[in-house]
Design an enzyme around this catalytic site. Structure first.
Site, PDB file in Angstrom:
ATOM      1  N   ARG A 105    -108.119  12.065  68.183  1.00  0.00           N
ATOM      2  CA  ARG A 105    -108.028  10.702  68.725  1.00  0.00           C
ATOM      3  C   ARG A 105    -109.200  10.376  69.645  1.00  0.00           C
ATOM      4  NH1 ARG A 105    -101.444  10.608  69.436  1.00  0.00           N
ATOM      5  NH2 ARG A 105    -100.984   9.574  67.454  1.00  0.00           N
ATOM      6  N   ASN A 115    -104.957   4.642  66.356  1.00  0.00           N
ATOM      7  CA  ASN A 115    -105.311   5.951  66.914  1.00  0.00           C
ATOM      8  C   ASN A 115    -105.430   7.045  65.847  1.00  0.00           C
ATOM      9  OD1 ASN A 115    -102.614   6.260  66.390  1.00  0.00           O
ATOM     10  ND2 ASN A 115    -101.995   6.613  68.513  1.00  0.00           N
ATOM     11  N   GLU A 129     -89.435  14.103  58.717  1.00  0.00           N
ATOM     12  CA  GLU A 129     -90.625  13.350  58.287  1.00  0.00           C
ATOM     13  C   GLU A 129     -91.227  13.932  57.000  1.00  0.00           C
ATOM     14  OE1 GLU A 129     -93.218  13.056  61.708  1.00  0.00           O
ATOM     15  OE2 GLU A 129     -91.845  11.689  62.734  1.00  0.00           O
TER      16      GLU A 129
END
Ligand code: IDP
Ligand code: MG
Length: 136
Positions: A105, A115, A129
């Site tokens: 980042r 970002n 996820e």
């Protein structure tokens, strides 16, 4: 004892748009991550809303979901010893302005919303996820 973990990484639209995906994948490999699965996709806003539902009460939720679905992303399952934390460290702080030297980042992030990368924040969320993007 070893603790090899898989985590979900996303290269967000701002980075894919700047053709940074190969360069960012190389940073993961240089840090000792193996890229186990990867695909370049564009998701619907409704899918972004599901993915980011933990943030649904936040003022930035709508913009966040519009943004993640605004262009192609690269989603990856990456693996390393203590990989979940190692990925968060390599990503750097949410706001690129606060990110340490050497983090993704710091190097590539444009702003708190653009970002460049997402990474799972816990073993529980990593499972959820990974399954969200790679059910099979
Ligand atoms: P993380 O990506 O570092 O885990 P989270 O707090 O989980 O950060 O937030 C998810 C994403 O939402 C961030 O990566 C960022 O793009 C966006 N975001 C977080 N806080 C803000 C904010 O205050 N304004 C706008 N966008 C934000
Ligand atoms: Mg997060």
């Amino acid at each position: 004892m070893s603790n090899v973990e898989q985590t979900l990484s996303i290269i967000k639209p701002d980075a894919v748009e700047r053709n940074l995906d190969n360069e960012i994948q190389q940073l993961f490999k240089d840090k000792g991550f193996q890229i186990i699965k990867e695909k370049k996709i564009q998701i619907e806003k409704s899918e972004a809303e599901e993915f980011y539902k933990v943030h649904q009460t936040k003022p930035f939720y709508n913009d966040l979901c519009s943004y993640l679905s605004s262009g192609p992303i690269v989603v990856m399952v990456i693996e390393k010893e203590n990989g979940i934390l190692a990925n968060r460290e390599l990503m750097g702080a949410t706001n690129p302005k606060d990110a340490q030297e050497g983090t993704i980042r710091k190097k590539y992030g444009i702003s708190i919303d653009k970002n460049s990368v997402h990474g799972s924040d816990s073993p529980e969320n990593a499972k959820i996820e990974i399954n969200f993007f790679f059910k099979d």
